[in-house]
Design a protein around this motif. Sequence first.
Motif, PDB file in Angstrom:
ATOM      1  N   UNK A 120       0.863  -1.190   0.000  1.00 46.74           N
ATOM      2  CA  UNK A 120       0.000   0.000   0.000  1.00 46.74           C
ATOM      3  C   UNK A 120       0.890   1.228   0.000  1.00 46.74           C
ATOM      4  N   UNK A 121       0.840   1.976  -1.076  1.00 43.83           N
ATOM      5  CA  UNK A 121       1.711   3.156  -1.232  1.00 43.83           C
ATOM      6  C   UNK A 121       1.004   4.463  -0.870  1.00 43.83           C
ATOM      7  N   UNK A 122      -0.312   4.525  -1.024  1.00 44.63           N
ATOM      8  CA  UNK A 122      -1.048   5.770  -0.833  1.00 44.63           C
ATOM      9  C   UNK A 122      -1.893   5.726   0.437  1.00 44.63           C
ATOM     10  N   UNK A 123      -1.941   6.866   1.120  1.00 46.96           N
ATOM     11  CA  UNK A 123      -2.827   6.991   2.270  1.00 46.96           C
ATOM     12  C   UNK A 123      -4.277   7.013   1.792  1.00 46.96           C
ATOM     13  N   UNK A 124      -5.172   6.579   2.651  1.00 51.83           N
ATOM     14  CA  UNK A 124      -6.624   6.601   2.406  1.00 51.83           C
ATOM     15  C   UNK A 124      -7.027   5.748   1.213  1.00 51.83           C
ATOM     16  N   UNK A 125      -6.270   4.718   0.936  1.00 52.21           N
ATOM     17  CA  UNK A 125      -6.561   3.856  -0.211  1.00 52.21           C
ATOM     18  C   UNK A 125      -6.692   2.416   0.280  1.00 52.21           C
ATOM     19  N   UNK A 126      -7.882   2.043   0.780  1.00 51.64           N
ATOM     20  CA  UNK A 126      -8.054   0.699   1.331  1.00 51.64           C
ATOM     21  C   UNK A 126      -7.737  -0.392   0.317  1.00 51.64           C
ATOM     22  N   UNK A 127      -7.161  -1.481   0.832  1.00 52.43           N
ATOM     23  CA  UNK A 127      -6.847  -2.638  -0.013  1.00 52.43           C
ATOM     24  C   UNK A 127      -7.582  -3.847   0.548  1.00 52.43           C
ATOM     25  N   UNK A 128      -8.397  -4.479  -0.281  1.00 53.10           N
ATOM     26  CA  UNK A 128      -9.097  -5.700   0.130  1.00 53.10           C
ATOM     27  C   UNK A 128      -8.093  -6.839   0.129  1.00 53.10           C
ATOM     28  N   UNK A 129      -7.934  -7.497   1.277  1.00 54.23           N
ATOM     29  CA  UNK A 129      -6.991  -8.614   1.365  1.00 54.23           C
ATOM     30  C   UNK A 129      -7.699  -9.953   1.529  1.00 54.23           C
ATOM     31  N   UNK A 130      -9.008  -9.922   1.739  1.00 58.69           N
ATOM     32  CA  UNK A 130      -9.745 -11.168   1.885  1.00 58.69           C
ATOM     33  C   UNK A 130     -11.227 -10.937   2.004  1.00 58.69           C
ATOM     34  N   UNK A 131     -11.950 -12.044   1.923  1.00 53.58           N
ATOM     35  CA  UNK A 131     -13.403 -12.021   2.059  1.00 53.58           C
ATOM     36  C   UNK A 131     -13.806 -13.152   2.991  1.00 53.58           C
ATOM     37  N   UNK A 132     -14.753 -12.884   3.853  1.00 53.20           N
ATOM     38  CA  UNK A 132     -15.349 -13.900   4.707  1.00 53.20           C
ATOM     39  C   UNK A 132     -16.856 -13.715   4.598  1.00 53.20           C
ATOM     40  N   UNK A 133     -17.509 -14.691   4.017  1.00 50.52           N
ATOM     41  CA  UNK A 133     -18.948 -14.593   3.784  1.00 50.52           C
ATOM     42  C   UNK A 133     -19.294 -13.286   3.088  1.00 50.52           C
TER      43      UNK A 133
END
Length: 118
Positions: A10-23
């Motif tokens: 993650x290089x930028x602030x305020x830039x969420x990264x989805x790393x997984x899904x549960x249901x």
Amino acid sequence: MNINEQLKTIKDYYSPKIIGEVNDVFIKLVKIQGNKVPWHHHKNEDELFYVLKGSLVFEIENQEPFTMKKGDLFIVKKGINHKVSSKKECHLMLIENKSALHTGNVISEITKSINNQK
């Protein structure tokens, strides 16, 4: 998966990264620094914040702000107007329904679509 390795991507602030899904929820990582998150709420979804590094100032409408530190967890209930900020770099894990927009009912300069969070 190693969370610290994921955070390095993650290089930028305020830039969420989805790393997984549960249901029906996404697990996201985000870095923030400063005060760009607007006041917002999520009409139909609760939101979980977990501080991985640094400290986070949490503001809830009509309440005194409080500071979260590494290891702290807080759940914002749906419909509650809130915002977060951090003077220094802060790393967070967020757990949000797939239907939740990360800036809730507000579109701002930091709003990212789900496709831009993958």
